[in-house]
Design a protein around this motif. Structure first.
Motif, short mmCIF file in Angstrom:
data_model
loop_
_atom_site.label_atom_id
_atom_site.label_comp_id
_atom_site.label_asym_id
_atom_site.label_seq_id
_atom_site.Cartn_x
_atom_site.Cartn_y
_atom_site.Cartn_z
N ALA A 43 -5.59 4.35 -1.50
CA ALA A 43 -5.27 3.37 -0.95
C ALA A 43 -6.04 1.98 -1.91
O ALA A 43 -7.11 2.32 -2.47
CB ALA A 43 -5.71 3.37 0.45
N GLN A 46 -2.73 17.81 4.28
CA GLN A 46 -4.10 17.71 4.02
C GLN A 46 -4.66 17.27 2.40
O GLN A 46 -5.13 15.74 2.47
CB GLN A 46 -5.27 18.27 4.34
CG GLN A 46 -5.27 18.65 6.08
CD GLN A 46 -6.61 19.66 5.95
OE1 GLN A 46 -6.74 20.45 5.13
NE2 GLN A 46 -7.11 20.18 7.37
N ASP A 57 0.78 -1.23 -0.60
CA ASP A 57 -0.10 -0.26 0.00
C ASP A 57 1.28 1.28 0.05
O ASP A 57 1.76 0.92 0.43
CB ASP A 57 -1.08 0.09 1.27
CG ASP A 57 -1.98 0.75 1.35
OD1 ASP A 57 -2.68 1.26 0.86
OD2 ASP A 57 -1.43 2.18 2.50
N SER A 71 -2.21 13.62 2.36
CA SER A 71 -3.32 12.73 2.99
C SER A 71 -4.28 12.34 1.98
O SER A 71 -4.53 11.27 1.78
CB SER A 71 -3.67 13.60 4.00
OG SER A 71 -2.40 13.54 5.26
N ARG A 72 -5.56 13.29 1.68
CA ARG A 72 -6.12 12.78 1.05
C ARG A 72 -6.37 12.14 -0.72
O ARG A 72 -6.48 11.13 -1.14
CB ARG A 72 -6.95 14.22 0.71
CG ARG A 72 -7.99 14.94 1.15
CD ARG A 72 -8.86 15.70 0.49
NE ARG A 72 -8.38 16.55 0.14
CZ ARG A 72 -8.04 17.71 0.21
NH1 ARG A 72 -8.45 18.28 1.83
NH2 ARG A 72 -7.86 18.96 -0.53
N ALA A 117 0.40 4.11 0.99
CA ALA A 117 1.23 5.31 2.34
C ALA A 117 1.28 3.70 3.28
O ALA A 117 2.32 4.90 4.28
CB ALA A 117 -0.43 5.34 3.35
N THR A 118 1.20 3.31 3.15
CA THR A 118 2.26 2.28 4.43
C THR A 118 3.19 2.02 4.06
O THR A 118 4.17 1.82 4.85
CB THR A 118 1.78 0.69 4.39
OG1 THR A 118 -0.45 0.76 4.37
CG2 THR A 118 2.32 0.41 5.66
N LYS A 134 -2.87 10.18 -0.79
CA LYS A 134 -2.91 8.90 -0.65
C LYS A 134 -4.13 8.32 -0.14
O LYS A 134 -3.84 6.83 -0.40
CB LYS A 134 -2.33 8.66 0.76
CG LYS A 134 -0.55 9.84 0.44
CD LYS A 134 0.02 9.51 2.09
CE LYS A 134 1.40 9.92 2.08
NZ LYS A 134 2.15 10.18 3.30
N ARG A 135 -5.34 8.75 0.59
CA ARG A 135 -6.34 7.92 0.80
C ARG A 135 -6.94 7.40 -0.32
O ARG A 135 -7.60 6.46 -0.93
CB ARG A 135 -7.07 8.78 1.35
CG ARG A 135 -6.54 8.67 2.86
CD ARG A 135 -8.10 9.02 3.73
NE ARG A 135 -8.97 10.34 3.49
CZ ARG A 135 -8.02 11.65 4.44
NH1 ARG A 135 -7.46 11.65 4.82
NH2 ARG A 135 -8.89 12.72 3.42
N THR A 136 -6.87 8.59 -1.58
CA THR A 136 -6.97 8.28 -2.57
C THR A 136 -6.52 6.87 -3.70
O THR A 136 -7.53 5.81 -4.04
CB THR A 136 -7.32 8.90 -3.94
OG1 THR A 136 -8.08 10.61 -3.67
CG2 THR A 136 -8.08 8.69 -5.40
#
Length: 379
Positions: free
Chosen positions: A150, A140, A23, A143-144, A25-26, A146-148
């Protein structure tokens, strides 16, 4: 020396972990922890194979995280047995990582920020200062992004054209304080060109950046005023960078796979080749714009082509070409003002210079346009 080595290797290690299926981000967190270890240990001497060392440490950090999750057994079976060193570990994952950061699911702003963070090695604070936004806002945004991404895993690079577009956006930000985003874009494009030496459009973009960046020292006066291309002191241009850009472009064109970045680079090369503005080969530049217009329907190309038409066929012909371009486009009024001035229509030129100044996106450009209008009023 150690800092530069770490900055160069970090994106390669992150790319290798992503290629393995980690992943995003990880994997980035694991690489950051490995970098902390490197900063602590390497001042006494870097290992013989720094990349393998970072990859091994980051891999262990990644395994530690995965072991603590609910799906420990399934994930551990996938990553626990680290592949032995070999050709795979020495591969360059630059394009894979850039493709990840430039995923089509991300907005251009998010893709730019994530690329500078993950591949460029810039801190969140540096990126925030470069784009003149609060650090929390940039954090932010990253981070968004990275979430996208994921859960989106792939082992092969995506569309290289999306990557080139993001690198081009970064380059166009130019200089903003302590960080030269133009310089960062060139550095990243060099990495990409080295990883994909057979792609002429990657080489075309690199040539375009070099040929434009070579003029950087002549673009502004000592007090920060904008200097138009035709008024620049060409002795201040970086001739070594121009030579490199021309060489890169000629190699790209020789592959006979033409693209828009190569066309733009050819236009830039013709400007750089003229010892004085009056000797610019405008007929050939117009030919390249015609070719570029066939490759893309980008309205900016049509706007710049109108300038070339005005130089080759006269300002009235340039204005006729400009009439087909959307007047809401940035710099439309600046071009109109220039062509009307050359046609002798001072009143309209002043009006367009004034509108262009109101729409300018930088203080240096705004000041220049205001001064142009003032010059015509008092002349």
């Amino acid at each position: 020396m150690v800092d530069e080595l770490i900055r160069t290797l970090a994106p390669q290690v992150l790319g290798a972990l992503v290629r393995r299926g980690a992943d995003f981000a990880t994997a980035e967190d694991a690489v950051q922890e490995a970098l902390v270890e490197a900063v602590r240990r390497w001042p006494d001497g870097a290992p013989d194979d720094p990349k393998a060392w970072l990859l091994r440490v980051a891999g262990r950090k990644l395994i530690d995280v995965q072991r603590s999750e609910a799906a420990r057994r399934r994930r551990e079976e996938r990553v626990h047995d680290e592949p032995p060193p070999g050709p795979t570990e020495q591969s360059d994952d630059t394009l894979l990582l850039l493709s990840r950061c430039c995923h089509p699911a991300l907005s251009p702003a998010s893709a730019v920020a994530l690329t500078l963070r993950a591949v460029g090695g810039l801190t969140t604070a540096q990126i925030a200062r470069a784009f003149l936004v609060p650090e929390a806002t940039m954090a932010q945004r990253i981070s968004r992004a990275k979430r996208t991404l994921a859960g989106e895993r792939f082992g092969t690079p995506g569309d290289v054209r999306a990557v080139l577009h993001v690198l081009y956006l970064i380059f166009n930000e130019g200089f903003t304080g302590e960080i030269s985003l133009a310089g960062e874009a060139i550095r990243l494009t060099r990495q990409l060109a080295a990883a994909e030496p057979g792609d002429p459009e990657i080489a075309g973009l690199l040539a375009l950046m070099l040929l434009h960046h070579a003029r950087r020292d002549a673009r502004y006066t000592a007090d920060g005023q904008l200097v138009p291309l035709d008024e620049q002191d060409r002795t201040r241009w970086d001739t070594a960078m121009i030579t490199e850009g021309v060489d890169v472009l000629q190699t790209a064109l020789s592959r006979d796979r033409f693209g828009e970045y190569q066309a733009q680079a050819a236009i830039a090369a013709l400007h750089d080749d003229a010892p004085v503005a009056a000797e610019t080969d405008w007929p050939q530049i117009l030919e390249w714009y015609d070719e570029l217009a066939r490759l893309t329907d980008n309205p900016v190309v049509a706007l710049n082509r109108a300038v070339a038409v005005g130089q080759v066929d006269g300002p009235r012909a340039g204005l006729a070409a400009l009439a087909d371009v959307d007047p809401r486009l940035a710099r439309w009024d600046a071009v109109a003002a220039h062509l009307h001035e050359r046609a002798g229509d001072t009143e309209r030129a002043i009006r367009h210079y004034t509108v262009a100044a109101d729409r300018a996106t930088s203080s240096a450009e705004r000041t220049h346009l205001i001064m142009q209008a003032a010059r015509l009023r008092t002349g």
